[in-house]
Design an enzyme around this catalytic site. Structure first.
Site, PDB file in Angstrom:
ATOM      1  N   CYS B  94       0.748  -1.118  -0.107  1.00  0.00           N
ATOM      2  CA  CYS B  94      -0.086  -0.146   0.233  1.00  0.00           C
ATOM      3  C   CYS B  94       0.789   1.172   0.048  1.00  0.00           C
ATOM      4  O   CYS B  94       1.603   1.623  -0.907  1.00  0.00           O
ATOM      5  CB  CYS B  94      -0.728   0.036   1.159  1.00  0.00           C
ATOM      6  SG  CYS B  94      -2.624   0.228   0.640  1.00  0.00           S
ATOM      7  N   HIS B 192      -3.487  -4.983   1.198  1.00  0.00           N
ATOM      8  CA  HIS B 192      -3.129  -4.476   2.252  1.00  0.00           C
ATOM      9  C   HIS B 192      -2.879  -5.249   3.753  1.00  0.00           C
ATOM     10  O   HIS B 192      -3.265  -6.345   3.689  1.00  0.00           O
ATOM     11  CB  HIS B 192      -3.793  -3.227   2.831  1.00  0.00           C
ATOM     12  CG  HIS B 192      -4.949  -3.289   3.833  1.00  0.00           C
ATOM     13  ND1 HIS B 192      -5.448  -2.237   4.571  1.00  0.00           N
ATOM     14  CD2 HIS B 192      -5.741  -4.313   4.144  1.00  0.00           C
ATOM     15  CE1 HIS B 192      -6.418  -2.712   5.249  1.00  0.00           C
ATOM     16  NE2 HIS B 192      -6.415  -3.937   4.878  1.00  0.00           N
TER      17      HIS B 192
END
Lengths: 410, 237
Positions: B94, B192
């Protein structure tokens, strides 16, 4: 109430009818639907209903519902208090709570963190309580640094008094712009979201409850109220024992903040204390239910900081523990947070894993080297433990499922 | 190779650790330990120097401001860039993924200079991508379908020399039908948090780079079951 304009009165009446129908239909307590209809008919309804009342907004990542209840109880001696006791903490819930108590001169409203700026603007609340901020349901709640920034902006120039936990650096930063603040040292146990200075990004040096930025002047303000163990030091230097009927250090923290809030309305801690002690369970949390010879105690934990506090109140090892995890909308659909919780603390106990996301939980417990058994539902866990005590920790919808199964009354 | 010792460096948990990023450390440690390979993990905070002798570097997700701060400090520090020159493995998630590129979007969408360790450029997309993501991995990497959860508003363009990690089956990833990227021993992804939990083969890819050789197979156990359950839950029947 009677001085509300016609349209607002109609909005309130229709909203109430909708709430009642929703309750009768078994769809919950009805406060969301009632408020929704009311606000649709009169978008200024919250402002109108808030007028001429003394209001408190209570916000935080954890402890909102419980602290709202504690404050409402402690203020009960002042007269009728309107409150959203069921955790409906957005404007629809606020409208319902205020409409349900037209004569109440006081109101204590639990407020979702994101809605603090808007609800403060619309209600002009007299006191805003800000308690803690930590990572929580990132797929819907958003980012906490940004959230604290919005509090900061909303409080700047607002005509309200803030009570805030100065042991939490992010809360302190969010509250700092208010024109007057009562700082409370209420403790902070989850620190993984506050190693950096919210003001400049520099490293925060921490020692005990104290903290200060190494690079800029941002530092912990001097508290007026201090929690230490089960005792509270008041602004005038007296030391009092907390008399709570809720377990754990998180509730002691909620308790001292409740005392600081009601002092703003002239309720001294000696008067407030026995009223705090009247609260023994909050929307099923901490309640023990007897079932088939088991004493099942229900604990709610929705995020890593909440889990840390739930572990704090567990019966000592080797007491059995059942964990139940869902990932529906209100829980957050993402279970990544499981990896921020240190489950190794459960080693040496029998542990049951259940809930819709029990496999996520199993993978996490296995990596923490905890002994556990995966079961299809909570009933299997309950019946597998020998008669006696069982602590159950569940996240939001898993908790509601268990409450429904063992009787809504708890 | 039971005497091998892998040094894992978790970069800036104080800035880049929003949601379960610690899981990637735990999974690498565990999968190495199950094979008798010892590991040592270093948590390097943003006020500390990044060691250059790590075998695997991990970078997690973060909000806009921490991401900018992390990029500034990592550029000033230079340790990660040197480790990459030495061929160390890097797994970035991310915000950590974006800041390895030449440029990424700041709070107001303004371009911010990245580390330039990956030839990629990221900006802000129209809408936030939140939900399950599944992708078919570049066959050259020899690992099965990836599964994860994405939660970001980034769009990432890959330049020459960088290959997409996977072709998206579900989810948005980089925003153009592909998800993540790899270049040398650097892997970046929008999956993530604890992305390596559900993707044991991806964890093993990093470990095999670190030990410079193949790994003995192990039972994926509950992580394997989780991976199957997630794929079943999100893929059309």
């Amino acid at each position: 109430m009677s001085d509300l304009p016609m349209r607002a009165q109609l909005a309130v009446a229709l909203g109430r009818t909708a709430s009642k129908m929703s309750r009768l239909a078994g769809r919950g307590d009805g406060s969301v639907i009632g408020g929704k209809i009311g606000l649709k008919l009169d978008p200024d309804l919250l402002t109108r209903l808030a007028a001429n009342r003394k209001l408190v907004l209570v916000s935080a990542t954890n402890g909102k519902t419980t602290t709202t209840r504690l404050i409402a109880s402690a203020m009960s001696g002042l007269g009728e208090v309107a409150t959203n006791a069921f955790g409906a903490n957005m404007p629809t819930g606020h409208v319902s709570a205020l409409a349900a108590a037209p004569a109440a001169k006081y109101g204590v409203l639990e407020c979702d963190e994101k809605y603090v700026p808007m609800v403060l603007r619309e209600t002009g609340a007299n006191v805003v309580l800000l308690m803690n901020l930590s990572r929580d349901q990132m797929d819907r709640a958003g980012e906490i640094w940004q959230l604290a920034g919005k509090w900061r902006k909303a409080l700047d120039g607002a005509d309200t008094h803030v009570v805030a936990n100065c042991d939490d650096p992010l809360v302190t930063w969010g509250a700092q712009t208010a024109k007057s603040v009562t700082w409370v040292s209420a403790g902070q146990h989850w620190r993984e979201d506050s190693w950096c200075c919210p003001e400049c990004g520099g490293p925060l040096d921490r020692e005990g409850t104290n903290w200060a930025c190494r690079q800029c002047s941002f530092a912990r303000p001097r508290p007026e109220w201090i929690l230490h163990g089960n005792r509270v030091t008041t602004p005038d230097g007296r030391v009092l024992d907390l008399q709570l009927n809720l377990p754990g250090r998180a509730n002691r923290s909620n308790g001292v903040m409740a005392l600081a809030v009601v002092a703003q309305f002239g309720v001294p801690p000696e008067v407030a204390m026995p009223l705090l002690g009247k609260v023994a369970s909050v929307a099923g949390r901490y309640t023990t239910v007897q079932y088939q010879g088991r004493d099942i105690r229900l604990l709610l934990a929705k995020n890593p900081a909440g889990w840390l506090e739930a572990f704090d109140v567990l019966d000592p090892a080797p007491g059995p523990v059942a964990l139940s995890i869902n990932a529906q909308g209100p829980d957050g659909r993402d279970t990544s947070w499981l990896w921020d919780v240190d489950y190794r603390i459960l080693k040496g106990r029998p542990v049951w894993a259940t809930g819709e996301r029990r496999i996520d939980l199993a993978a996490r417990l296995e990596a923490a080297e905890v002994d556990f058994r995966v079961v299809d539902d909570i009933e299997q866990a309950v019946l597998s433990v020998p008669p006696g005590k069982l602590d159950v920790i569940a996240n939001y919808t898993a908790f509601q499922d268990i409450r429904t199964r063992y009787g809504r009354a708890l | 190779m039971p005497s091998d010792r892998i040094k894992i460096v978790w970069i800036y948990p104080d800035l880049l650790s929003t949601y379960g990023d610690q899981g990637n450390c735990i999974v690498l440690e565990r999968r190495a330990a199950l094979r008798g390979i010892s590991t040592r993990t270093l948590h390097v905070r943003s006020d500390e120097a990044v060691p250059v002798d790590g075998d695997i570097y991990l970078l997690g997700g973060g909000e806009d401001r921490p991401q900018i701060l992390a990029a500034q400090r990592l550029r000033a520090d230079g340790g990660l860039a040197r480790a990459v020159e030495f061929g160390s493995a890097v797994f970035a998630v991310c915000a950590g993924y974006q800041l390895l590129g030449t440029e990424f979007g700041g709070e107001e969408g303004q371009p911010v200079q990245g580390l330039g360790l990956l030839n990629i450029r990221s900006g802000r997309g129209e809408k936030r991508a939140v939900g399950e993501i599944v992708g078919d991995v570049d066959p050259a990497l020899g690992i099965p379908r990836i599964t994860g959860f994405e939660n970001h508003q980034g769009i990432t363009h890959l330049g020459p020399g960088v290959r997409p990690l996977a072709k998206t089956v579900i989810g948005l990833g980089n925003g153009n039908g592909f998800e993540g990227c790899y270049q040398g021993h650097i892997v970046g992804t929008y999956m993530h948090g604890p992305a390596l939990v559900r993707n044991p083969a991806l964890a093993d890819l990093l470990l095999s780079w670190a030990v410079k050789g193949p790994l003995q197979p192990i039972n994926d156990s509950w992580a394997g079951k989780l991976r199957e359950e997630r794929l079943r839950a999100v893929l059309p029947a």
